[in-house]
Scaffold this active site. Structure first.
Site, PDB file in Angstrom:
ATOM      1  N   SER A  56      12.583 -38.653   4.875  1.00 18.57           N
ATOM      2  CA  SER A  56      12.621 -40.112   4.846  1.00 18.57           C
ATOM      3  C   SER A  56      14.062 -40.585   4.852  1.00 18.57           C
ATOM      4  CB  SER A  56      11.910 -40.625   3.593  1.00 18.57           C
ATOM      5  OG  SER A  56      12.202 -41.985   3.362  1.00 18.57           O
TER       6      SER A  56
ATOM      7  N   GLU B 286       1.122 -36.850  12.976  1.00 22.04           N
ATOM      8  CA  GLU B 286       0.924 -38.282  13.166  1.00 22.04           C
ATOM      9  C   GLU B 286       1.225 -38.690  14.616  1.00 22.04           C
ATOM     10  OE1 GLU B 286       3.451 -39.968  10.228  1.00 22.04           O
ATOM     11  OE2 GLU B 286       2.121 -39.461   8.552  1.00 22.04           O
TER      12      GLU B 286
ATOM     13  N   SER C 142       6.680 -44.419  45.461  1.00 25.58           N
ATOM     14  CA  SER C 142       5.988 -43.567  44.478  1.00 25.58           C
ATOM     15  C   SER C 142       6.702 -42.231  44.315  1.00 25.58           C
ATOM     16  CB  SER C 142       4.538 -43.325  44.912  1.00 25.58           C
ATOM     17  OG  SER C 142       4.492 -42.607  46.148  1.00 25.58           O
TER      18      SER C 142
ATOM     19  N   ASN D  43      -3.261 -40.533  53.865  1.00 22.94           N
ATOM     20  CA  ASN D  43      -4.418 -40.765  53.011  1.00 22.94           C
ATOM     21  C   ASN D  43      -5.115 -39.460  52.642  1.00 22.94           C
ATOM     22  OD1 ASN D  43      -3.714 -43.378  53.479  1.00 22.94           O
ATOM     23  ND2 ASN D  43      -5.545 -43.936  54.645  1.00 22.94           N
TER      24      ASN D  43
ATOM     25  N   ASN E  73       7.238 -35.503   5.435  1.00 19.65           N
ATOM     26  CA  ASN E  73       6.205 -36.219   6.178  1.00 19.65           C
ATOM     27  C   ASN E  73       5.640 -35.389   7.337  1.00 19.65           C
ATOM     28  OD1 ASN E  73       6.680 -38.527   4.584  1.00 19.65           O
ATOM     29  ND2 ASN E  73       8.344 -39.180   5.931  1.00 19.65           N
TER      30      ASN E  73
END
Length: 473
Positions: free
Chosen positions: A289, A302, A35, A122, A297
């Site tokens: 675009s 978005e 991890s 732990n 855009n």
């Protein structure tokens, strides 16, 4: 990070096996269970917890005071070296705890191995995550304050900028841009509070809970809790290592925050269309675009809207990991960091991007004002006019609806409807009706607390500024 598994020495990368095992897993298995990539960001918090722990061990005489001091000093050096980049975190280590302990042992020998006395990985990870969130959450909260400050600044300049409010995406009643932006700010204030609530429930320290049943050594848990800025130790050692409510609650608060950002962005996307044209996004926060040269855009809005689903997924992943786990620690819990950190990082970046995007936007007030006309958004104000003349509201509602029907059939607005036609519907209607129908009058009349009238909007702004000022402290 099970206490029953091996640890990897962060200094020489050699596996340190517990006597229970004769051999270890192969490289693929090690890579599967590590991890360290998620744990890296916990380095400073892990070391902070270790320093508090060893200080307590020295005070309690569990470790000689001189050795405890030496360990704490070396841990401080390790933390500084990691921060400065002169000590690189070894990704061959199983986790950040093993890496730090390995480096410490390389430098101090057997003395370094005493750092883990009376402690388990732990309770160590349960502590590290709480410590991390206790400073990460305020960082995000300040980002929310920055966004609220931007919204307050825009709102202060648009207390008289008329626009239509919508229900069902149909024009409903006139409001102002300031009133609308302050609605966004209210959502963010609740997000700020929810994050604070989550942090408040991390006020108990799990260190000293051990693997699950505390320790037979005379640990002073109250001391370590105080050293680390917690209110008190956690009350139950089993719950201390099995609990991940703080991860789930934080992810839930982040999900609600992202839902709000997504709603804001949906409006930005709509408002930037030729059909609305309420807002003009900066070119910095727009894209073109690959095939249509004319396009501008709202991609950043978005993307924020799209990333909301990612944070929802992180929350669901956490809930799913936890749903079938018996007490206490299970290795499944190692999966919490990936989801928690991803949700946090995503929300933090989205708030920052949205703040910059909205701060640099232009507002087409003429187009917004035009939205107040053509949809009979003042029909309720006509009904209110009749109520003030003594007519029951339900009757007034019907009269106003009849007037709207006339306007639709004759191609006019309520402001243009002849008085004689009004009087055919109700004799209570007089010349003064025309004074209540313009959108400016509709807004000014809405003086109820929280309404769009300028005086009420200024009250909302004052309250928001007071909140921002307090939050800055």
């Amino acid at each position: 990070m099970s206490e029953n598994n091996r640890i990897i020495d962060g200094g020489n990368h050699a596996a340190l096996w517990h006597g229970r095992f004769k051999e270890g897993p192969d490289a693929e298995a090690v890579a599967f269970e590590t991890s360290i990539y998620e744990d890296m960001r916990l380095a400073s918090d892990d070391i902070r917890g270790s320093r508090a722990h060893v200080k307590m061990l020295g005070k309690q005489g569990i470790v000689p005071a001189a050795e405890a001091s030496k360990i704490a000093e070396e841990l401080g050096k390790i933390a500084e070296e990691i921060k400065e980049g002169t000590l690189k975190i070894d990704t061959n280590a199983e986790d950040i705890h093993s890496f730090v302990e390995g480096v410490l042992t390389d430098r101090l020998g057997d003395v370094g191995r005493k750092v883990h006395t009376g402690r388990s990985r732990n309770d160590q990870i349960a502590l590290d995550e709480r410590l991390y969130l206790r400073h990460a959450i305020p960082e995000l909260q300040q980002k929310l304050v920055d966004l609220m400050d931007v919204l307050a600044g825009i709102a202060a300049s648009h207390t008289e900028s008329l626009m239509s409010g919508y229900t069902h995406m149909q024009r409903a009643q006139p409001v102002t841009l300031a009133h609308h932006l302050l609605a966004w700010a209210q959502m963010l204030r609740r997000d700020y509070g929810r994050l604070g609530d989550a942090a408040e429930r991390m006020s108990a320290c799990p260190l000293g809970a051990g693997a699950l049943a505390g320790s037979g050594l005379p640990l002073d848990r109250a001391m370590t809790a105080q050293e680390l800025g917690f209110d008190a130790p956690t009350e139950n050692s089993l719950d201390s290592v099995a609990d991940r409510d703080y991860c789930i609650e934080t992810a839930a608060a982040l999900s609600i925050l992202m839902m709000h950002l997504s709603r804001f962005c949906e409006e930005v996307v709509l408002w930037s269309t030729e059909e609305f044209k309420f807002i003009e996004l900066s070119e910095k926060w727009s894209t073109g675009s690959s095939i249509m040269p004319q396009k501008k855009n709202p991609d950043f809005a978005e993307l924020i809207r799209g990333k909301t689903g990612r944070v929802y997924g992180d929350l669901m992943a956490l809930l799913t990991v936890m749903k079938g786990l018996p007490l206490t620690y299970n290795r499944d819990l190692q999966e919490d960091r990936r989801s928690l950190f991803d949700a946090y990082d995503t929300a933090l970046s989205c708030v920052s991007i949205f703040t910059s995007m909205i701060a640099t936007a232009g507002w087409n007030t003429a187009r917004m004002k035009a939205s107040c006309f053509g949809g009979h958004a003042n029909a309720t104000d006509l009904a209110d006019y009749l109520v003030r003349k003594g007519m029951p509201f339900r009757t007034a509602h019907g009269v106003s609806a009849s007037a709207v029907r006339y306007c639709i059939e004759h191609g006019c607005t309520l402001e243009e409807m002849p008085l004689e036609e009004y009087r055919k519907i109700s004799e209570l209607i007089e010349d003064d009706v025309y004074a209540v129908l313009p959108p400016e009058a509709c807004v000014s009349a809405r003086l109820t607390a929280g309404g769009p009238a300028k005086v009420r909007v200024l009250e909302q702004l004052e309250n928001l500024h007071a909140f921002i000022k307090a939050a800055r402290k």
